[in-house]
Design an enzyme around this catalytic site. Structure first.
Site, PDB file in Angstrom:
ATOM      1  N   LYS A 168       0.852  -1.911   0.149  1.00 50.24           N
ATOM      2  CA  LYS A 168       0.160   0.310  -0.326  1.00 50.24           C
ATOM      3  C   LYS A 168       0.881   1.501   0.158  1.00 50.24           C
ATOM      4  O   LYS A 168       2.006   1.489   0.847  1.00 50.24           O
ATOM      5  CB  LYS A 168      -1.194  -0.226   1.170  1.00 50.24           C
ATOM      6  CG  LYS A 168      -1.735   0.894   1.827  1.00 50.24           C
ATOM      7  CD  LYS A 168      -2.239   0.612   3.008  1.00 50.24           C
ATOM      8  CE  LYS A 168      -3.792   1.769   3.152  1.00 50.24           C
ATOM      9  NZ  LYS A 168      -4.633   1.088   4.201  1.00 50.24           N
ATOM     10  N   SER A 214      -9.478   0.822   3.294  1.00 44.03           N
ATOM     11  CA  SER A 214      -9.065   1.772   2.093  1.00 44.03           C
ATOM     12  C   SER A 214      -7.887   0.948   1.522  1.00 44.03           C
ATOM     13  O   SER A 214      -7.118   1.814   0.707  1.00 44.03           O
ATOM     14  CB  SER A 214      -8.099   2.592   3.256  1.00 44.03           C
ATOM     15  OG  SER A 214      -7.540   2.016   4.332  1.00 44.03           O
ATOM     16  N   SER A 244      -9.466  -1.761   7.359  1.00 42.72           N
ATOM     17  CA  SER A 244      -9.112  -0.945   6.207  1.00 42.72           C
ATOM     18  C   SER A 244      -8.305  -2.464   5.107  1.00 42.72           C
ATOM     19  O   SER A 244      -7.663  -2.497   4.642  1.00 42.72           O
ATOM     20  CB  SER A 244      -7.939  -0.043   6.237  1.00 42.72           C
ATOM     21  OG  SER A 244      -9.565   0.858   6.534  1.00 42.72           O
TER      22      SER A 244
END
Length: 374
Positions: free
Chosen positions: A26, A102, A126
């Site tokens: 990420k 996310s 997330s």
């Protein structure tokens, strides 16, 4: 300049290291020589990172190949994964549905088979939420189990580095390479409790899955679950204001995210004190339940994942985190496991274990998934 983003979830692709497992990270984790942009135009000119995040270094040292950085919900502050600037990754298994946030891109590149595993972060669900939306496994280890050096934001009392995989065997390999003990495969699953806290059809599917595996869990309750969700929201709001508030001066943060960042300035000390009280009470409550049964089972999401169209209003979907966020507050390890579909939308089982028992979650996933009926 807007970053080049492709529908598969990568915001930038490259090759670092040599080894037998390929992974992605990420774009809130530092990779030396690359900018950490967190899906936000306010960071498009951020300086390149001087060194890798600690978890990236550890994986490269253990013969894993880094294939790129993945897109995310802007500043990791949202649950849909929709990002007009950085790109919204395609949920390959369920194209009409949100990829979840996310850590949307990390879930998407694992679901598409482009890497063996991916790294995300989980402050309020997330990792587990996008895992549930994309039909893969998503582990949030216990708080502090995986180091956060080189992870944005630098300070958080809730955030955990987590892992996405398509199967439990790969999850075992990743944790072992990160020096998280997993232990031998289980001969028998230890006693399990179940919380019926999702829609009736989701809870029914989860119980059917467990029963097909030969598991009849005991009924359980966590009376402070809803309070823990609200406390987690208050704390993340306050901590994101401290971490992200300075970026508002750029004028380059989307209106929705900027509004939620500003809201953190209004979280009172009284509210924070109450949230910390809830944290302690809820953690004790979960500890007590897990002392009776070493595993807790509940739905990852309280309802089915929405479509991209249904999720256009970000505030309409924030309650999707009400079953995952409490375990960020308490710090317990939790794992999302895909167990079926309803109306062509995925259903995910969440397993929770005692602090320090991250390996038990992997063992339980191996045991359950080896017995699932196809």
């Amino acid at each position: 300049m807007k970053p080049v983003s492709v529908s598969n979830g990568f915001v930038g692709q490259f090759v670092l290291g040599e080894g037998d497992l390929q992974f992605a990270v990420k774009d809130t984790l530092d990779v030396a020589g690359y900018r950490t942009q967190a899906g936000c135009p306010a960071l498009e000119d951020a300086p390149v990172a001087a060194r890798h995040a600690s978890v990236v270094s550890a994986l490269l040292e253990k013969h894993c190949v880094l294939r790129g950085k993945t897109v995310l919900h802007e500043l990791a502050f949202g649950v849909t994964g929709i990002n007009p600037w950085g790109g919204t990754p395609r949920n390959v298994n369920f194209p009409r549905l949100i990829p979840g946030g996310s850590s949307s891109g990390s879930a998407a590149v694992v679901a598409s088979g482009e890497v063996d595993f991916a790294i995300g972060t989980d402050t309020g669900g997330s990792v587990r939420m996008p895992a549930a939306c994309c039909g893969v496994l998503g582990l949030k280890p216990g708080f502090g189990v995986l180091g956060r050096d080189g992870v944005m934001p630098a300070e958080s009392s809730l955030d955990c580095v987590g892992v996405f995989t398509r199967n439990a065997a790969t999850l075992r390999q990743v944790l072992e390479r990160l020096n998280v003990p997993v232990g031998d495969a289980l001969a028998d699953l230890p006693p399990m409790s179940h919380l019926a806290v999702a829609t009736p059809e989701i809870d029914s599917l989860i119980l059917t899955f467990l029963q097909q595996c030969g598991v009849t869990p005991a009924d359980a309750e966590l009376p402070n679950l809803a309070d823990a969700h609200r406390a987690g929201l208050a704390i993340i709001s306050h901590e994101n204001w401290l971490a992200l508030g300075p970026l508002l001066a750029s004028g380059k943060i989307s209106a929705d995210v900027a509004t939620r960042i500003r809201a953190g300035a209004d979280v009172s000390q009284q509210t924070l004190n109450a949230a910390e009280q809830t944290r302690a009470q809820f953690s004790d409550e979960v500890d007590a339940l897990l002392a009776q049964t070493p595993l807790l089972a509940l739905a990852t999401l309280p309802e089915l994942p929405p479509t991209l169209e249904e999720a256009k209003d970000p505030l309409s979907v924030v309650n999707l985190t009400r079953l995952v966020r409490p375990f960020n507050l308490s710090g317990h390890p939790a794992l999302a496991i895909p167990v079926g579909e309803i109306d062509s939308r995925p259903v995910s089982l969440q397993l929770v274990a005692a602090k320090g028992q991250d390996g038990l979650l992997v063992q339980a996933a191996e045991w359950l998934l080896s017995r699932r009926r196809h």
